[in-house]
Write a protein that holds these residues in place. Structure first.
Motif, PDB file in Angstrom:
ATOM      1  N   SER A 174       0.640  -0.937  -0.428  1.00  0.00           N
ATOM      2  CA  SER A 174       0.044   0.156   0.071  1.00  0.00           C
ATOM      3  C   SER A 174       1.041   1.209   0.080  1.00  0.00           C
ATOM      4  O   SER A 174       2.334   1.352   0.411  1.00  0.00           O
ATOM      5  CB  SER A 174      -0.714  -0.143   1.249  1.00  0.00           C
TER       6      SER A 174
ATOM      7  N   THR B 299      -9.716   1.312   2.488  1.00  0.00           N
ATOM      8  CA  THR B 299      -9.630   0.132   2.463  1.00  0.00           C
ATOM      9  C   THR B 299      -9.697  -1.025   1.341  1.00  0.00           C
ATOM     10  O   THR B 299      -8.989  -1.738   0.146  1.00  0.00           O
ATOM     11  CB  THR B 299     -10.243  -0.865   3.925  1.00  0.00           C
ATOM     12  N   ARG B 300     -10.717  -0.301   1.021  1.00  0.00           N
ATOM     13  CA  ARG B 300     -11.187  -1.077  -0.301  1.00  0.00           C
ATOM     14  C   ARG B 300     -10.669  -0.819  -1.615  1.00  0.00           C
ATOM     15  O   ARG B 300      -9.986  -1.141  -2.323  1.00  0.00           O
ATOM     16  CB  ARG B 300     -12.896  -1.119  -1.345  1.00  0.00           C
TER      17      ARG B 300
ATOM     18  N   HIS C  84      -7.023  -2.086  -1.889  1.00  0.00           N
ATOM     19  CA  HIS C  84      -7.151  -3.552  -2.386  1.00  0.00           C
ATOM     20  C   HIS C  84      -7.603  -3.539  -3.188  1.00  0.00           C
ATOM     21  O   HIS C  84      -7.529  -4.427  -4.406  1.00  0.00           O
ATOM     22  CB  HIS C  84      -8.719  -4.695  -1.927  1.00  0.00           C
ATOM     23  N   GLN C  85      -8.403  -2.515  -3.732  1.00  0.00           N
ATOM     24  CA  GLN C  85      -8.458  -2.837  -6.034  1.00  0.00           C
ATOM     25  C   GLN C  85      -7.358  -2.464  -6.394  1.00  0.00           C
ATOM     26  O   GLN C  85      -6.648  -2.540  -7.683  1.00  0.00           O
ATOM     27  CB  GLN C  85      -9.333  -2.126  -6.157  1.00  0.00           C
TER      28      GLN C  85
ATOM     29  N   ALA D 199      -2.873  -4.466  -3.438  1.00  0.00           N
ATOM     30  CA  ALA D 199      -2.514  -3.818  -1.884  1.00  0.00           C
ATOM     31  C   ALA D 199      -3.553  -5.699  -1.495  1.00  0.00           C
ATOM     32  O   ALA D 199      -4.704  -5.358  -1.899  1.00  0.00           O
ATOM     33  CB  ALA D 199      -2.695  -3.126  -1.070  1.00  0.00           C
ATOM     34  N   ASP D 200      -2.414  -6.724  -0.470  1.00  0.00           N
ATOM     35  CA  ASP D 200      -3.391  -7.568   0.163  1.00  0.00           C
ATOM     36  C   ASP D 200      -3.420  -7.337   1.529  1.00  0.00           C
ATOM     37  O   ASP D 200      -3.408  -6.776   1.902  1.00  0.00           O
ATOM     38  CB  ASP D 200      -1.646  -8.584   0.376  1.00  0.00           C
ATOM     39  N   ALA D 201      -5.191  -8.530   1.439  1.00  0.00           N
ATOM     40  CA  ALA D 201      -5.241  -7.655   2.636  1.00  0.00           C
ATOM     41  C   ALA D 201      -4.914  -7.846   4.076  1.00  0.00           C
ATOM     42  O   ALA D 201      -5.043  -6.714   5.046  1.00  0.00           O
ATOM     43  CB  ALA D 201      -7.126  -8.385   2.682  1.00  0.00           C
TER      44      ALA D 201
ATOM     45  N   ILE E 228      -2.345  -4.967   4.571  1.00  0.00           N
ATOM     46  CA  ILE E 228      -2.825  -3.844   5.071  1.00  0.00           C
ATOM     47  C   ILE E 228      -2.429  -3.418   6.238  1.00  0.00           C
ATOM     48  O   ILE E 228      -2.321  -2.294   6.556  1.00  0.00           O
ATOM     49  CB  ILE E 228      -4.200  -3.962   4.173  1.00  0.00           C
TER      50      ILE E 228
ATOM     51  N   LEU F  17     -10.516 -10.171   2.407  1.00  0.00           N
ATOM     52  CA  LEU F  17     -11.103  -9.022   3.163  1.00  0.00           C
ATOM     53  C   LEU F  17     -11.637  -8.802   3.811  1.00  0.00           C
ATOM     54  O   LEU F  17     -11.797  -7.620   4.031  1.00  0.00           O
ATOM     55  CB  LEU F  17     -11.413  -8.226   1.630  1.00  0.00           C
TER      56      LEU F  17
ATOM     57  N   GLU G 257     -11.618  -6.179   7.263  1.00  0.00           N
ATOM     58  CA  GLU G 257     -12.641  -5.157   7.487  1.00  0.00           C
ATOM     59  C   GLU G 257     -13.405  -5.191   8.821  1.00  0.00           C
ATOM     60  O   GLU G 257     -13.258  -4.174   9.223  1.00  0.00           O
ATOM     61  CB  GLU G 257     -13.617  -5.458   6.567  1.00  0.00           C
TER      62      GLU G 257
END
Length: 594
Positions: A265, A289-290, A293-294, A297-299, A302, A369, A373
């Motif tokens: 990120s 965060t979304r 990720h789009q 970046a891997d969850a 993050i 993801l 969250e």
């Protein structure tokens, strides 16, 4: 770092097959090793004094130069420069007769063996048999065993004698990443060197020098990112640099390209996400965060980067001077100081724990993801929760406490609401036996006076007979006690021979004969049952206090776990009625799960 690390034709195009940077810029001399100055200094002194050991073991994490150091040592053992130097030497200004073949792992007298694929006693037996023969062309025959911890137990045992008393022309060099798996009998026969992780500043300087030699433009922030991800491993850093050069093509190595390549990120976006979470702006945090990720970046990454920044802020709060890390940008350093000034240590440690738990959930979740969250939602809602001190203060203000209630003591923060209240029993405590007037020191052979059964238990504790103390407190229902005579009923499962043991101990300690009898039918409680009943009565009295009752109502699942009475409470200035007993400095602990 010496310029000899870099080939003269490093930047020139060549028709030869491409050689990766980790091999192309492998150190050839001790001066070329990065970040291993203590080891180099020790070896230089030992070679200068002629104190060259027969076996060395090199340990450290991946990619810090264990095998390379072993090859350089083999080169030093056999260094020979016709007409100039013909002795073991750590000072190798130019390649000697055997140097090139040794560094390319093709010298007949320097045998490299991978213990991961040669683990048995037969492989070691071959080494032992061949060690008797003198080297073919070099001065010393050197055995380099990589990942030596993979050898079997029988192989290690078979090597011990030769390792302890090798022929004068043989040296052993071991390399391992798991030194604890190497038997102590092997380690004790070797000189051990722990190769350190490379510091960030040294790593960045090393990468910058290689980029100059390769004719590649690289942003300082990109090199800092590579150094951070490499975690002190030179090989990892050079592999990432190799990948970054290919990823950027003719554009060079840039920070956005490295982030995109590694799925990291943007650091500024991570800081913004941290800020929104600390403010409790959960909707905006989830949108960001979304977006991260789009963007690739891997969850899990993050959460890892959020945890790293949380750790950085905590360090900035506790030790501001410890945050001068060259891998941290000036913007990140400045924002970290801002958060350190605003956030309390309790909030930061709570955020760290939530993020760590979130990483575990993401790792095991089929929907990473969504798990990430949910962790961020917990963090955002926990960020504005009051600390236990604040919660207790608000409860105290909202409750009309008793007239004699003292102010509540300050509490420490934490992710669990751990409330410590000041209270005593509503019922007056049993009067403690008044201490006797101080008397002159008794002679050492004085016989203790035992007027109660409790005095016997105290005597056993003073004599440090813990087993007898436990039995007397837990297993005895007293039926009759007189000086010199005791009768009791043992509980079911009591220690056999308890009466005989007690009689024998009392005769030793008092020098008098005691009659200890077992009787049936006594229903008196044991000393432990009496103490538990007293504790339950105290907890019941404390639970009736309005403030404690308010805490138990507010924190679902809370319970009173302990009531502590003061060791010595001064008598009140004026007598009070039984129903007007104030709350003093005893403690009631109430633990509430969030």
């Amino acid at each position: 770092m010496s310029d000899s690390l870099f080939p003269a034709s490093a930047a020139a195009p060549s028709a030869a097959p491409y050689q990766v940077l980790a091999r192309k810029y492998r150190p050839m001399r001790f001066e070329d090793l990065v970040g291993q100055e203590p080891m180099v200094r020790t070896l230089a002194n030992s070679f200068a004094a002629g104190r060259i050991h027969q076996a060395y073991i090199l340990t450290g994490v991946r990619g810090v130069g264990k095998t390379t150091t072993a090859r350089i040592l083999a080169r030093a053992f056999n260094y020979s420069l016709p007409g100039k130097i013909d002795r073991p030497s750590i000072d190798m200004p130019e390649p000697g007769v055997h140097c090139q073949a040794i560094m390319e792992s093709r010298h007949v007298d320097v045998i490299e063996m991978d213990a991961a694929s040669h683990t048995g006693i037969d492989d070691v037996r071959e080494i032992i048999e061949n060690a008797r023969y003198r080297p073919v062309s070099a001065r010393t025959k050197v055995y380099i065993i990589d990942e030596v911890h993979m050898l079997s137990k029988q192989a290690f045992n078979g090597l011990l004698k030769t390792l302890e008393e090798p022929p004068e022309h043989v040296k052993f060099l071991f390399a391992t990443t798991e030194i604890d798996k190497v038997p102590i009998t092997v380690r004790s026969r070797c000189i051990r060197f722990d190769l350190r992780r490379i510091e960030s500043g040294q790593m960045i300087a090393h990468l910058r020098k290689i980029c100059v030699a390769e004719g590649v433009a690289a942003e300082p922030e990109a090199l800092a990112l590579i150094a951070r991800v490499a975690e002190g491993s030179v090989r990892d850093a050079l592999s990432l640099l190799d990948q970054g050069i290919a990823h950027g093509a003719h554009a060079g190595v840039s920070a956005p390209a490295i982030r995109d390549m590694l799925g990291l990120s943007d650091r500024g976006e991570v800081i913004l996400l941290f800020e929104r979470l600390m403010k409790g702006e959960i909707a905006e945090a989830l949108e960001l965060t979304r977006a991260l990720h789009q963007a690739g970046a891997d969850a899990a990454d993050i959460l890892i980067e959020l945890a790293e920044f949380c750790h950085f802020v905590t360090r900035a709060k506790i030790a501001p001077g410890a945050t001068e890390d060259p891998t941290v940008s000036e913007i990140e350093r400045g924002r970290g100081r801002e958060f350190a000034d605003k956030l309390t240590l309790g909030v930061l440690t709570r955020a760290w724990q939530i993020l760590l738990k979130g990483m575990e959930d993401v790792k095991d979740s089929p929907r990473p993801l969504a798990s990430a969250e949910m962790a961020l939602i917990r963090l955002a809602y926990a960020s504005d929760l009051p600390t236990p001190e604040e919660a207790l203060r608000k409860l105290s203000e909202a409750t009309d406490g008793p007239r004699h209630a003292p102010p509540l003591p300050p509490l420490g923060g934490g992710s669990r609401a751990s409330l410590r209240l000041a209270a005593t029993d509503a019922a007056p405590a049993e009067p403690a036996p008044s201490p006797s007037r101080p008397a002159a020191p008794a002679p050492t052979d004085a016989v203790p006076r035992l007027a109660r059964f409790e005095d016997i238990v105290a005597l056993a504790r003073a004599k440090r007979d813990i087993q007898l103390v436990q039995s007397l407190e837990r297993e005895v229902r007293l039926a009759r006690f007189e000086p010199g005579s005791i009768a009791f009923t043992p509980i079911e499962g009591a220690a056999p021979g308890l009466a005989q043991t007690l009689a024998r101990r009392l005769q030793e300690w008092t020098r008098e004969r005691w009659m200890v009898a077992l009787v049936a039918g006594s229903t008196a409680p044991t000393m432990r049952e009496t103490a538990e009943a007293r504790d339950a009565e105290r907890a019941s009295g404390a639970a009736s206090h309005p403030l404690v009752r308010k805490v138990l109502e507010r924190f679902k699942g809370a319970r009173i776990v302990d009531v502590r009475l003061p060791e010595a409470a001064p008598p009140p200035p004026t007598p009070q009625a039984d129903d007007d007993v104030g709350y003093a400095d005893s403690g009631v602990n109430a633990a509430a799960d969030e």
